[in-house]
Design a protein around this motif. Structure first.
Motif, PDB file in Angstrom:
ATOM      1  N   ALA A 180       4.838   2.742 -11.313  1.00 61.14           N
ATOM      2  CA  ALA A 180       4.555   4.109 -10.354  1.00 61.14           C
ATOM      3  C   ALA A 180       3.741   3.475  -9.357  1.00 61.14           C
ATOM      4  N   ARG A 181       2.729   3.082  -9.620  1.00 61.47           N
ATOM      5  CA  ARG A 181       1.902   2.425  -8.767  1.00 61.47           C
ATOM      6  C   ARG A 181       2.414   1.205  -7.794  1.00 61.47           C
ATOM      7  N   ASN A 182       3.254   0.538  -8.468  1.00 58.27           N
ATOM      8  CA  ASN A 182       3.973  -0.516  -7.355  1.00 58.27           C
ATOM      9  C   ASN A 182       5.000   0.074  -6.514  1.00 58.27           C
ATOM     10  N   ALA A 183       5.647   1.223  -6.924  1.00 58.84           N
ATOM     11  CA  ALA A 183       6.449   2.015  -5.934  1.00 58.84           C
ATOM     12  C   ALA A 183       5.606   2.721  -5.039  1.00 58.84           C
ATOM     13  N   ALA A 184       4.505   3.224  -5.345  1.00 61.79           N
ATOM     14  CA  ALA A 184       3.603   3.772  -4.308  1.00 61.79           C
ATOM     15  C   ALA A 184       3.066   2.576  -3.248  1.00 61.79           C
ATOM     16  N   ILE A 185       2.577   1.553  -3.614  1.00 64.32           N
ATOM     17  CA  ILE A 185       2.216   0.421  -2.861  1.00 64.32           C
ATOM     18  C   ILE A 185       3.378   0.194  -1.821  1.00 64.32           C
ATOM     19  N   ASP A 190       5.474   0.037   3.586  1.00 65.36           N
ATOM     20  CA  ASP A 190       6.619   0.599   4.530  1.00 65.36           C
ATOM     21  C   ASP A 190       6.193   1.606   5.697  1.00 65.36           C
ATOM     22  N   SER A 191       5.250   2.322   5.553  1.00 66.58           N
ATOM     23  CA  SER A 191       4.632   3.341   6.295  1.00 66.58           C
ATOM     24  C   SER A 191       3.388   3.066   6.945  1.00 66.58           C
ATOM     25  N   ASN A 192       3.081   1.721   6.998  1.00 71.77           N
ATOM     26  CA  ASN A 192       1.782   1.224   7.600  1.00 71.77           C
ATOM     27  C   ASN A 192       0.550   1.861   7.126  1.00 71.77           C
ATOM     28  N   SER A 193       0.577   2.212   5.943  1.00 75.54           N
ATOM     29  CA  SER A 193      -0.562   2.903   5.115  1.00 75.54           C
ATOM     30  C   SER A 193      -1.184   2.068   4.045  1.00 75.54           C
ATOM     31  N   ILE A 227       3.239  10.338 -10.575  1.00 75.00           N
ATOM     32  CA  ILE A 227       1.642  10.091 -10.040  1.00 75.00           C
ATOM     33  C   ILE A 227       1.674  10.302  -8.587  1.00 75.00           C
ATOM     34  N   GLU A 228       0.719  11.138  -7.987  1.00 72.75           N
ATOM     35  CA  GLU A 228       0.571  11.323  -6.639  1.00 72.75           C
ATOM     36  C   GLU A 228      -0.663  10.524  -6.222  1.00 72.75           C
ATOM     37  N   TYR A 229      -0.485   9.912  -5.165  1.00 75.02           N
ATOM     38  CA  TYR A 229      -1.605   9.110  -4.590  1.00 75.02           C
ATOM     39  C   TYR A 229      -1.840   9.478  -3.055  1.00 75.02           C
ATOM     40  N   TYR A 230      -3.134   9.443  -2.809  1.00 78.28           N
ATOM     41  CA  TYR A 230      -3.516   9.702  -1.406  1.00 78.28           C
ATOM     42  C   TYR A 230      -3.054   8.493  -0.740  1.00 78.28           C
ATOM     43  N   LEU A 231      -3.054   8.522   0.774  1.00 82.47           N
ATOM     44  CA  LEU A 231      -2.464   7.492   1.859  1.00 82.47           C
ATOM     45  C   LEU A 231      -3.664   7.564   2.512  1.00 82.47           C
ATOM     46  N   LYS A 232      -4.046   6.074   3.166  1.00 84.33           N
ATOM     47  CA  LYS A 232      -5.127   6.088   4.133  1.00 84.33           C
ATOM     48  C   LYS A 232      -4.485   5.223   5.345  1.00 84.33           C
TER      49      LYS A 232
END
Length: 233
Positions: A180-185, A190-193, A227-232
């Motif tokens: 899940a973390r690898n997918a979020a990374i 891809d979204s420049n975050s 899993i839901e991650y914050y994006l910065k």
């Protein structure tokens, strides 16, 4: 007096600017904090069943009820000798009293002619942790037919179980979380975050199913983590 008024006005303007700047910064920080991505991570593993359960049914027919019970008892003893000779332990075998049907007492029979009045069915149950041995018995047990024993084993009654799920749960949860973390990374890149902390997480239920219909002794275990991650920025 005019000078004091000027300084007071200037102070009010500066305070307003500082307050506005702080508010905008807080608002931007809040918006940044609320940006998130929800991803799923899968962990899947094929394992071999560690327990085999199957009933063995055997039947006899007779017009004499006493003789029928004697025949069923002989068949049971012969089956037990066969199983023990194959290596099945006594504590892996259980049995119930035979089921007897009196055909003349059947109100739904079509005629009064029956070959045998009584039909009896004996039941043995094998519960073994030695799956390899159990499979071997299923292949060989038909040889008892040479001794006149009528054996019946229904495929749908054969159960292959996997009972060691707790031993592999931590590893699979870790793998699902990592996926899940690898997918979020990847999404963040891809979204420049940049990926932030976890906002929310939920663990799915473990499922155990047959890998396919031809190998029921091979089980597929699956679990999905969300899993839901914050994006910065």
């Amino acid at each position: 007096m005019k000078l004091n008024t000027f300084f007071i006005s200037l102070a009010i303007v500066l305070a307003s600017l500082i307050l506005a700047f702080g508010f905008n910064k807080a608002l931007n920080d809040f918006k940044t904090l609320e940006r998130s991505v929800s991803v799923k991570g899968l962990s899947q593993k094929d394992v071999e069943a560690d327990t085999l359960i199957f009933p063995i049914k055997f039947t006899r027919s007779n017009n004499n009820l006493t003789n029928l019970y004697e025949d069923l008892e002989k068949d049971k003893q012969n089956i037990l000798r066969f199983l023990q000779a194959q290596g099945v332990r006594a504590d892996e075998i259980s049995y119930n009293a035979p089921n007897i049907i009196d055909k003349l007492s059947d109100p739904y029979r079509n005629d009064n002619i029956v070959s045998f009045r009584y039909v009896g069915t004996g039941n043995l149950l094998i519960y073994t942790k030695n799956v390899k041995l159990g499979k071997s018995i299923l292949e060989k047990i038909s040889t008892l037919g040479k001794e006149g024993i009528v054996i019946k084993i229904e495929n749908y009654e054969i159960e292959y179980l996997y009972t060691k799920l707790n031993e592999i749960k931590p590893q699979m949860i870790e793998e699902a979380t990592l996926n899940a973390r690898n997918a979020a990374i990847k999404f963040a890149q891809d979204s420049n975050s940049h990926l932030g902390k976890i906002k929310k997480a939920s663990q799915g239920q473990f499922s155990i199913s047959n890998r396919d219909k031809n190998t029921p002794y091979i089980k597929t275990i699956r679990v999905v983590s969300t899993i839901e991650y914050y994006l910065k920025d």
